[in-house]
Write an enzyme that holds these catalytic residues in place. Structure first.
Site, PDB file in Angstrom:
ATOM      1  N   TYR A 142       0.822  -1.217   0.000  1.00 40.83           N
ATOM      2  CA  TYR A 142       0.000   0.000   0.000  1.00 40.83           C
ATOM      3  C   TYR A 142       0.858   1.270   0.000  1.00 40.83           C
ATOM      4  O   TYR A 142       0.364   2.359  -0.283  1.00 40.83           O
ATOM      5  CB  TYR A 142      -0.953   0.025   1.201  1.00 40.83           C
ATOM      6  CG  TYR A 142      -2.041  -1.039   1.157  1.00 40.83           C
ATOM      7  CD1 TYR A 142      -2.219  -1.841   0.043  1.00 40.83           C
ATOM      8  CD2 TYR A 142      -2.885  -1.233   2.238  1.00 40.83           C
ATOM      9  CE1 TYR A 142      -3.195  -2.815   0.007  1.00 40.83           C
ATOM     10  CE2 TYR A 142      -3.877  -2.207   2.211  1.00 40.83           C
ATOM     11  CZ  TYR A 142      -4.022  -2.992   1.089  1.00 40.83           C
ATOM     12  OH  TYR A 142      -4.996  -3.954   1.052  1.00 40.83           O
ATOM     13  N   LYS A 192       3.338 -15.467   2.260  1.00 42.66           N
ATOM     14  CA  LYS A 192       3.220 -16.208   0.997  1.00 42.66           C
ATOM     15  C   LYS A 192       4.648 -16.572   0.576  1.00 42.66           C
ATOM     16  O   LYS A 192       5.115 -16.243  -0.517  1.00 42.66           O
ATOM     17  CB  LYS A 192       2.495 -15.332  -0.037  1.00 42.66           C
ATOM     18  CG  LYS A 192       2.161 -16.029  -1.343  1.00 42.66           C
ATOM     19  CD  LYS A 192       1.073 -17.057  -1.232  1.00 42.66           C
ATOM     20  CE  LYS A 192       0.854 -17.765  -2.562  1.00 42.66           C
ATOM     21  NZ  LYS A 192       0.072 -18.996  -2.450  1.00 42.66           N
ATOM     22  N   ASP A 225      -3.119 -18.131   1.593  1.00 41.77           N
ATOM     23  CA  ASP A 225      -4.267 -18.793   0.955  1.00 41.77           C
ATOM     24  C   ASP A 225      -4.848 -19.869   1.867  1.00 41.77           C
ATOM     25  O   ASP A 225      -6.067 -20.010   2.004  1.00 41.77           O
ATOM     26  CB  ASP A 225      -3.895 -19.361  -0.432  1.00 41.77           C
ATOM     27  CG  ASP A 225      -2.503 -19.956  -0.493  1.00 41.77           C
ATOM     28  OD1 ASP A 225      -1.783 -19.915   0.523  1.00 41.77           O
ATOM     29  OD2 ASP A 225      -2.123 -20.482  -1.559  1.00 41.77           O
ATOM     30  N   ASP A 249      -5.358  -6.710   5.904  1.00 50.96           N
ATOM     31  CA  ASP A 249      -6.546  -5.985   5.458  1.00 50.96           C
ATOM     32  C   ASP A 249      -7.632  -6.982   5.044  1.00 50.96           C
ATOM     33  O   ASP A 249      -8.793  -6.913   5.479  1.00 50.96           O
ATOM     34  CB  ASP A 249      -6.143  -5.095   4.267  1.00 50.96           C
ATOM     35  CG  ASP A 249      -7.231  -4.132   3.859  1.00 50.96           C
ATOM     36  OD1 ASP A 249      -8.263  -4.067   4.541  1.00 50.96           O
ATOM     37  OD2 ASP A 249      -7.064  -3.449   2.831  1.00 50.96           O
ATOM     38  N   ASP A 253     -11.101  -8.626   7.535  1.00 55.90           N
ATOM     39  CA  ASP A 253     -12.506  -8.516   7.121  1.00 55.90           C
ATOM     40  C   ASP A 253     -13.165  -9.894   7.108  1.00 55.90           C
ATOM     41  O   ASP A 253     -14.329 -10.045   7.504  1.00 55.90           O
ATOM     42  CB  ASP A 253     -12.616  -7.898   5.720  1.00 55.90           C
ATOM     43  CG  ASP A 253     -12.740  -6.374   5.779  1.00 55.90           C
ATOM     44  OD1 ASP A 253     -12.402  -5.808   6.837  1.00 55.90           O
ATOM     45  OD2 ASP A 253     -13.165  -5.770   4.783  1.00 55.90           O
TER      46      ASP A 253
END
Ligand code: NAD
Length: 358
Positions: A142, A192, A225, A249, A253
Site C-alpha cells: 500500500y 506467501k 491462501d 486488510d 474482514d
C-alpha cells in the site's frame, strides 16, 4: 490515576456511539478510582465543515499530547464529492501517520450469546472464536513504489511494490508478541513465502526476532491462501495472527464476518509508545445516524481496549467485557443484532445498560 483522552467523535453515528462509550468509561473510572478527562476535537467531515481541513493542526497536537485517542467514525455522502486531501478519510490516514501508528489490532470475537449471528455452522464455532489479527499498517504494497505507464508496443501497465525492511517486520512482531504473552503464547505468522521473496524475509525475521526476544512464544507459519480457508474451516485454532498490511486488510474482514456483526468489533492502532488510537471497525453509518439505533458496543469495546492496552488496566477491561456479556445474556439487543424473542433497545439504552452492569 488520571488519564487524558482525546475524543474524535467524527461524523454520522460517531457522536452517538462515542457518548455511549464515554458513559461506560466514566462508570468504570468511578468504580476503580480513575479520572478520565475527555477533550473533544474535530476530525473528518465535521472538521471540513468547521475549518476546511479534515485534520486541523490543533487536533494533531491534542492527540500527540494525550494518553490515547478514541475515534467514532468519519465520512458520509455530504463529503463524497470532495477530492483526495480534503476528504474525511484523509484525516484518518493523517492522524495515524502523525501518531506513528504502525500496527492495527482487530480482535474478532464471537460472543456466545450471539452465536446465531455467525454465518458458519454451529459445530465450527462451538468452541468459541477469538481471532486477533495484528496487521502491519504503514508499509508493504500500500505504500511501496507504484508506477503506471505504457510499454513500447503501447500496452498499458501498472506496478505496485511490496517492500518491507527488517525493522518494520521486527516492530510489528513485537506488538504481536506482547499480546501473545498475555494470552496463549502462540502466534500464527501469515505470509506467501512459497512465492514471494518479501514473505521469505518476513518469515526469517519473525522467527529470529521471537527466538531472541520472546523464547516462550511458539510461532507457526501459515500461507495466506491456506489461512483464508482455515478461518472458515476451523476458526477456533487461531489466537494471535501477525501479518503484512495487505494480507491483514483482507483476512481481518474475513475474520470479522465469521463473528457476525459489524457493530460488535473494535480495533486499536499502536506505535512505539502507549498512546494509541481506538475505534470501532465500522464506518459512520449515515443511513442510521441521529436515530439512536446504532449499536455502541464496538466503540465501548474500543474504549475497553484502550484501558487494557494503553493504560495497563486489565481488570477494568475485563469488567467492561463481562458487563457486555451479561447485558447480552439478559437478552438485550440493538436492532442490528436483534433476533426473535430478544428485547430490542435503543443505542443509548444499550450503553446505559452496560454502564449500569459495571
Ligand atoms: P458503515 O460501516 O458505515 O455501514 C455499513 C452498514 O452497517 C450500514 O448499513 C450501517 O447502518 C451498518 N452499521 C455500521 N455500524 C453500525 C452500528 N454501530 N450499529 C448498527 N449498524 C451499523 O460502512 P459504509 O456504509 O460503507 O460507509 C459509510 C461511511 O463511513 C463512508 O463515508 C465511509 O467512507 C465511512 N467509513 C469510515 C470508517 C472509519 O471512520 N474508520 C470506516 C469505514 C467506512
Amino acid at each position: 490515576m488520571e488519564y487524558n483522552i482525546v475524543v474524535l467523535d467524527g461524523d454520522g453515528i460517531g457522536p452517538e456511539i462515542c457518548k455511549g462509550a464515554i458513559s461506560v468509561l466514566e462508570r468504570t473510572g468511578a468504580k476503580y478510582g480513575h479520572t478520565f478527562n475527555f477533550r473533544h476535537c474535530l476530525m473528518g467531515g465535521c472538521a471540513i465543515d468547521a475549518c476546511g481541513n479534515p485534520l486541523p493542526e490543533e487536533t494533531v497536537q491534542a492527540c500527540l499530547a494525550s494518553d490515547s485517542v478514541l475515534l467514532g467514525a468519519v465520512g458520509g455522502p455530504k463529503w463524497d464529492h470532495l477530492g483526495g486531501d480534503v476528504r474525511p478519510e484523509a484525516g484518518l490516514l493523517g492522524i495515524r501517520k502523525a501518531m506513528g501508528l504502525y500496527s492495527n489490532i482487530r480482535p474478532a470475537k464471537l460472543w456466545s450469546s450471539l452465536a446465531d449471528a455467525s454465518p458458519l455452522r454451529k459445530d465450527l464455532t462451538k468452541n468459541g472464536v477469538e481471532i486477533i489479527i495484528v496487521r502491519e499498517l504503514t508499509g508493504g504494497i500500500y505504500f511501496g513504489h507504484r508506477e503506471r505507464g505504457f510499454e513500447a508496443n503501447g500496452e498499458e501497465f501498472a506496478v505496485d511494490t511490496e517492500r518491507y525492511t527488517t525493522h518494520e517486520i521486527e516492530r510489528i512482531t513485537r506488538i504481536a508478541c506482547e499480546l501473545a504473552m498475555k494470552r496463549t503464547k502462540k502466534i500464527i505468522s501469515v505470509d506467501k513465502a512459497n512465492v514471494l521473496e518479501n514473505s521469505r524475509l518476513w518469515r526469517k525475521v519473525v522467527h529470529e526476532y521471537v527466538e531472541k526476544n520472546y523464547p516462550e512464544i511458539t510461532v507457526q507459519d501459515m500461507l495466506v491462501d491456506n489461512t483464508a480457508m482455515q478461518i472458515v474451516k476451523n476458526p477456533a485454532q487461531f489466537d494471535v495472527v501477525v501479518t503484512s498490511n495487505i494480507f491483514g486488510d483482507i483476512l481481518s474482514d474475513e475474520a470479522a464476518q465469521v463473528t457476525g456483526s459489524i457493530g460488535m468489533l473494535a480495533s486499536s492502532s499502536l506505535g512505539d509508545t502507549t498512546c494509541g488510537l481506538y475505534e470501532p471497525i465500522h464506518g459512520s453509518a449515515p443511513d442510521i445516524a441521529g436515530k439512536d439505533i446504532a449499536n455502541p458496543i464496538a466503540t465501548i469495546l474500543a474504549a475497553a481496549m484502550m484501558l487494557r492496552d494503553s493504560f495497563g488496566l486489565t481488570e477494568e477491561y475485563a469488567a467492561i467485557e463481562s458487563a457486555i456479556q451479561r447485558v447480552l445474556d439478559k437478552g438485550y439487543r440493538t436492532a442490528d443484532i436483534w433476533s426473535e424473542g430478544m428485547t430490542k433497545v435503543a443505542g443509548s439504552e444499550m450503553a446505559k445498560l452496560i454502564a449500569d452492569e459495571i
